[in-house]
Write an enzyme that holds these catalytic residues in place. Sequence first.
Site, PDB file in Angstrom:
ATOM      1  N   ARG A   1      -1.584  49.233   6.923  1.00 26.38           N
ATOM      2  CA  ARG A   1      -0.109  48.930   7.398  1.00 26.38           C
ATOM      3  C   ARG A   1       0.885  48.041   6.635  1.00 26.38           C
ATOM      4  O   ARG A   1       1.841  48.373   6.274  1.00 26.38           O
ATOM      5  CB  ARG A   1      -0.152  48.448   8.655  1.00 26.38           C
ATOM      6  CG  ARG A   1      -0.608  49.598   9.787  1.00 26.38           C
ATOM      7  CD  ARG A   1      -0.971  48.982  11.293  1.00 26.38           C
ATOM      8  NE  ARG A   1      -2.069  48.225  11.075  1.00 26.38           N
ATOM      9  CZ  ARG A   1      -2.945  47.703  11.995  1.00 26.38           C
ATOM     10  NH1 ARG A   1      -2.478  47.906  13.335  1.00 26.38           N
ATOM     11  NH2 ARG A   1      -4.022  47.140  11.819  1.00 26.38           N
TER      12      ARG A   1
ATOM     13  N   SER B   1      -3.374  48.818  18.279  1.00 26.41           N
ATOM     14  CA  SER B   1      -3.843  48.880  19.546  1.00 26.41           C
ATOM     15  C   SER B   1      -3.784  47.863  20.313  1.00 26.41           C
ATOM     16  O   SER B   1      -3.407  47.877  21.559  1.00 26.41           O
ATOM     17  CB  SER B   1      -5.391  49.405  19.439  1.00 26.41           C
ATOM     18  OG  SER B   1      -5.391  50.787  18.814  1.00 26.41           O
TER      19      SER B   1
ATOM     20  N   HIS C   1      -2.901  56.113  14.154  1.00 27.48           N
ATOM     21  CA  HIS C   1      -4.226  56.550  13.811  1.00 27.48           C
ATOM     22  C   HIS C   1      -4.223  58.030  13.483  1.00 27.48           C
ATOM     23  O   HIS C   1      -4.735  58.597  12.596  1.00 27.48           O
ATOM     24  CB  HIS C   1      -5.193  56.132  15.042  1.00 27.48           C
ATOM     25  CG  HIS C   1      -5.747  54.767  15.266  1.00 27.48           C
ATOM     26  ND1 HIS C   1      -5.519  54.417  16.400  1.00 27.48           N
ATOM     27  CD2 HIS C   1      -6.089  53.928  14.249  1.00 27.48           C
ATOM     28  CE1 HIS C   1      -6.231  53.081  16.399  1.00 27.48           C
ATOM     29  NE2 HIS C   1      -6.224  52.543  15.171  1.00 27.48           N
TER      30      HIS C   1
HETATM   31  P1  ADP Z   1     -10.745  48.006  13.500  1.00 27.75           P
HETATM   32  O1  ADP Z   1     -11.006  47.177  14.688  1.00 27.75           O
HETATM   33  O2  ADP Z   1     -11.722  48.525  12.447  1.00 27.75           O
HETATM   34  O3  ADP Z   1      -9.528  47.453  12.612  1.00 27.75           O
HETATM   35  P2  ADP Z   1      -8.601  49.869  14.609  1.00 27.75           P
HETATM   36  O4  ADP Z   1      -8.884  50.830  15.580  1.00 27.75           O
HETATM   37  O5  ADP Z   1      -7.820  48.863  14.835  1.00 27.75           O
HETATM   38  O6  ADP Z   1     -10.076  49.247  14.058  1.00 27.75           O
HETATM   39  O7  ADP Z   1      -8.280  50.525  13.126  1.00 27.75           O
HETATM   40  C1  ADP Z   1      -8.897  51.528  12.580  1.00 27.75           C
HETATM   41  C2  ADP Z   1      -8.314  51.763  11.115  1.00 27.75           C
HETATM   42  O8  ADP Z   1      -6.847  52.147  11.454  1.00 27.75           O
HETATM   43  C3  ADP Z   1      -8.157  50.361  10.258  1.00 27.75           C
HETATM   44  O9  ADP Z   1      -8.364  50.735   9.021  1.00 27.75           O
HETATM   45  C4  ADP Z   1      -6.627  50.312  10.668  1.00 27.75           C
HETATM   46  O10 ADP Z   1      -5.952  49.188   9.415  1.00 27.75           O
HETATM   47  C5  ADP Z   1      -6.138  51.472  10.858  1.00 27.75           C
HETATM   48  N1  ADP Z   1      -4.857  51.409  11.554  1.00 27.75           N
HETATM   49  C6  ADP Z   1      -4.757  51.019  12.973  1.00 27.75           C
HETATM   50  N2  ADP Z   1      -3.411  51.108  13.102  1.00 27.75           N
HETATM   51  C7  ADP Z   1      -2.676  51.917  12.266  1.00 27.75           C
HETATM   52  C8  ADP Z   1      -1.362  52.425  12.297  1.00 27.75           C
HETATM   53  N3  ADP Z   1      -0.718  52.106  13.032  1.00 27.75           N
HETATM   54  N4  ADP Z   1      -1.393  53.020  10.864  1.00 27.75           N
HETATM   55  C9  ADP Z   1      -2.161  53.132  10.007  1.00 27.75           C
HETATM   56  N5  ADP Z   1      -3.200  52.499   9.988  1.00 27.75           N
HETATM   57  C10 ADP Z   1      -3.743  52.033  11.224  1.00 27.75           C
END
Ligand code: ADP
Length: 161
Positions: free
Chosen positions: A91, A129, A18
């Site tokens: 990703r 996460s 993130h």
């Molecule tokens: P959600 O429940 O909306 O998917 P997340 O907190 O899991 O929320 O993710 C928020 C955003 O960040 C999403 O667009 C997700 O694809 C992106 N994201 C999560 N982990 C990564 C990562 N390791 N690298 C790039 N983007 C990520």
Amino acid sequence: MEITAIYPGTFDPVTNGHIDIIARATKLYHKVIVAVAVNSNKSPLFDITQRVSLLEQVCADFTNVDIIGFDNLLVDCAKQQGANVILRGLRAISDFEYEFQLAGMNRRLSPELETMFLTPAEQYEFISSSMIKEIARLGGDVSGFVADIVADQLINKFNRG
Ligand code: ADP
């Protein structure tokens, strides 16, 4: 035109993936609003206050980032915040189908908002996460995947049971 991006997610908890996306976005947009979804249907490990607070701490050095919590429709929140772009991280191909559907739905709800995607540096591509929480729950070392304050909070959570 000054573009404000809103980056929505659960951030339970914020990972280095993130942060990589946020850092890239700060160079592209005038302002980046990280919008933390209350998301009670996902029963997050960290409550909304903790998730916002961790993000505030890890983003403290960025001058054009704001952190907010939200519990309404994303397109409504984006409008309230004056955002022109919804930012999401991509990703792998496995993210694509869901993200494509979400972007399409948000466009139907609010045609003037564009969804844009950024990809992280390759060392962050496999971080999620949910995997971080699982590793921490089982006593593994997550220090390479999250900020130190996040790793400490994870250890606290799982030590207290
Ligand atoms: P959600 O429940 O909306 O998917 P997340 O907190 O899991 O929320 O993710 C928020 C955003 O960040 C999403 O667009 C997700 O694809 C992106 N994201 C999560 N982990 C990564 C990562 N390791 N690298 C790039 N983007 C990520």
